[in-house]
Design a protein around this motif. Structure first.
Motif, PDB file in Angstrom:
ATOM      1  N   MET A   9       9.663 -37.203 -25.552  1.00  0.00           N
ATOM      2  CA  MET A   9       8.779 -38.350 -25.382  1.00  0.00           C
ATOM      3  C   MET A   9       9.019 -39.373 -26.484  1.00  0.00           C
ATOM      4  N   TYR A  10       9.069 -40.633 -26.082  1.00  0.00           N
ATOM      5  CA  TYR A  10       9.154 -41.737 -27.030  1.00  0.00           C
ATOM      6  C   TYR A  10       7.940 -42.633 -26.856  1.00  0.00           C
ATOM      7  N   PRO A  11       7.346 -43.059 -27.971  1.00  0.00           N
ATOM      8  CA  PRO A  11       6.262 -44.023 -27.876  1.00  0.00           C
ATOM      9  C   PRO A  11       6.829 -45.412 -27.600  1.00  0.00           C
ATOM     10  N   ILE A  12       6.097 -46.177 -26.827  1.00  0.00           N
ATOM     11  CA  ILE A  12       6.476 -47.561 -26.536  1.00  0.00           C
ATOM     12  C   ILE A  12       5.260 -48.447 -26.729  1.00  0.00           C
ATOM     13  N   CYS A  51      14.490 -34.437 -19.326  1.00  0.00           N
ATOM     14  CA  CYS A  51      13.611 -35.535 -18.935  1.00  0.00           C
ATOM     15  C   CYS A  51      13.254 -36.339 -20.180  1.00  0.00           C
ATOM     16  N   LEU A  52      13.323 -37.649 -20.047  1.00  0.00           N
ATOM     17  CA  LEU A  52      12.887 -38.558 -21.089  1.00  0.00           C
ATOM     18  C   LEU A  52      11.591 -39.200 -20.613  1.00  0.00           C
ATOM     19  N   ALA A  53      10.558 -39.109 -21.418  1.00  0.00           N
ATOM     20  CA  ALA A  53       9.263 -39.688 -21.074  1.00  0.00           C
ATOM     21  C   ALA A  53       8.937 -40.812 -22.046  1.00  0.00           C
ATOM     22  N   LEU A  54       8.404 -41.897 -21.513  1.00  0.00           N
ATOM     23  CA  LEU A  54       7.959 -43.026 -22.316  1.00  0.00           C
ATOM     24  C   LEU A  54       6.460 -43.172 -22.129  1.00  0.00           C
ATOM     25  N   THR A  55       5.754 -43.470 -23.221  1.00  0.00           N
ATOM     26  CA  THR A  55       4.307 -43.608 -23.091  1.00  0.00           C
ATOM     27  C   THR A  55       3.735 -44.532 -24.150  1.00  0.00           C
ATOM     28  N   ASN A  56       2.658 -45.191 -23.778  1.00  0.00           N
ATOM     29  CA  ASN A  56       1.868 -45.921 -24.755  1.00  0.00           C
ATOM     30  C   ASN A  56       0.466 -45.316 -24.841  1.00  0.00           C
ATOM     31  N   PHE A  57       0.300 -44.079 -24.353  1.00  0.00           N
ATOM     32  CA  PHE A  57      -0.963 -43.346 -24.488  1.00  0.00           C
ATOM     33  C   PHE A  57      -1.214 -42.925 -25.928  1.00  0.00           C
ATOM     34  N   PRO A  62       6.770 -46.879 -32.313  1.00  0.00           N
ATOM     35  CA  PRO A  62       8.187 -46.595 -32.103  1.00  0.00           C
ATOM     36  C   PRO A  62       8.933 -46.734 -33.430  1.00  0.00           C
ATOM     37  N   SER A  63       9.921 -45.876 -33.644  1.00  0.00           N
ATOM     38  CA  SER A  63      10.632 -45.914 -34.918  1.00  0.00           C
ATOM     39  C   SER A  63      11.981 -45.220 -34.814  1.00  0.00           C
ATOM     40  N   ALA A  64      12.986 -45.817 -35.415  1.00  0.00           N
ATOM     41  CA  ALA A  64      14.296 -45.183 -35.510  1.00  0.00           C
ATOM     42  C   ALA A  64      14.339 -44.211 -36.683  1.00  0.00           C
ATOM     43  N   ALA A  65      13.306 -44.180 -37.498  1.00  0.00           N
ATOM     44  CA  ALA A  65      13.274 -43.324 -38.671  1.00  0.00           C
ATOM     45  C   ALA A  65      12.218 -42.235 -38.563  1.00  0.00           C
ATOM     46  N   ALA A  66      11.717 -41.978 -37.358  1.00  0.00           N
ATOM     47  CA  ALA A  66      10.620 -41.028 -37.183  1.00  0.00           C
ATOM     48  C   ALA A  66      11.063 -39.576 -37.275  1.00  0.00           C
ATOM     49  N   GLY A  67      12.347 -39.300 -37.200  1.00  0.00           N
ATOM     50  CA  GLY A  67      12.812 -37.924 -37.322  1.00  0.00           C
ATOM     51  C   GLY A  67      13.450 -37.403 -36.056  1.00  0.00           C
ATOM     52  N   GLY A  68      12.759 -37.450 -34.925  1.00  0.00           N
ATOM     53  CA  GLY A  68      13.313 -36.945 -33.677  1.00  0.00           C
ATOM     54  C   GLY A  68      14.115 -38.021 -32.966  1.00  0.00           C
ATOM     55  N   THR A  69      15.234 -37.615 -32.386  1.00  0.00           N
ATOM     56  CA  THR A  69      16.074 -38.538 -31.619  1.00  0.00           C
ATOM     57  C   THR A  69      16.594 -37.808 -30.398  1.00  0.00           C
ATOM     58  N   ILE A  70      16.547 -38.443 -29.248  1.00  0.00           N
ATOM     59  CA  ILE A  70      17.135 -37.848 -28.060  1.00  0.00           C
ATOM     60  C   ILE A  70      18.641 -38.086 -28.106  1.00  0.00           C
ATOM     61  N   ALA A  71      19.414 -37.103 -27.679  1.00  0.00           N
ATOM     62  CA  ALA A  71      20.864 -37.237 -27.558  1.00  0.00           C
ATOM     63  C   ALA A  71      21.201 -37.171 -26.081  1.00  0.00           C
ATOM     64  N   LEU A  72      21.787 -38.246 -25.551  1.00  0.00           N
ATOM     65  CA  LEU A  72      22.145 -38.310 -24.136  1.00  0.00           C
ATOM     66  C   LEU A  72      23.641 -38.079 -23.991  1.00  0.00           C
TER      67      LEU A  72
END
Length: 123
Positions: A9-12, A51-57, A62-72
């Motif tokens: 999940m990624y925040p948006i 599955c990649l999930a996007l949410t604003n719940f 959003p951050s490129a430095a948050a630690g987790g990254t999806i690898a596609l």
């Protein structure tokens, strides 16, 4: 016990902008999605699983430095990088080489990092 990773999940923040990025620039097809008012949950199922999930719940930024990254996993890293750069997608790295793969890190429209990954052919 654990069976698999259900989703990443990624925040948006900007739902239309994020959907445009993932659907028009990345070419993903939305699967399950829903909303309560202005709060959205959008899932993109990948062809070989995951599955990649996007949410604003969530209140997370959003951050490129948050630690987790999806690898596609991708078929042709060079062609994809060229295509994404032509669409003004920002990259955080040049191609990174390892003994088993090649990869590059780009940013989505919200500022989350995405690792594009291509396995090297087995000898």
């Amino acid at each position: 016990m654990f069976r698999k990773v259900a989703f990443t999940m990624y925040p948006i923040r900007d739902v239309p902008r994020a959907r445009k990025f993932y659907e028009e620039i990345f070419g993903l097809t939305p699967g399950s999605s829903g909303h309560q008012g202005d709060n959205w949950w959008i899932e993109y199922d990948l062809p070989d699983g995951g599955c990649l999930a996007l949410t604003n719940f969530v209140p997370d930024a959003p951050s490129a430095a948050a630690g987790g990254t999806i690898a596609l996993e991708v078929e042709d890293l060079d062609a994809l990088i060229a295509d994404l750069k032509s669409k003004d997608v920002a990259f955080k790295s040049d191609i990174i080489h390892s003994p088993v793969c090649r990869m590059a890190v780009c940013l989505d429209s919200e500022g989350n990092s995405i690792l594009l990954h291509q396995l090297k052919p087995k000898a």
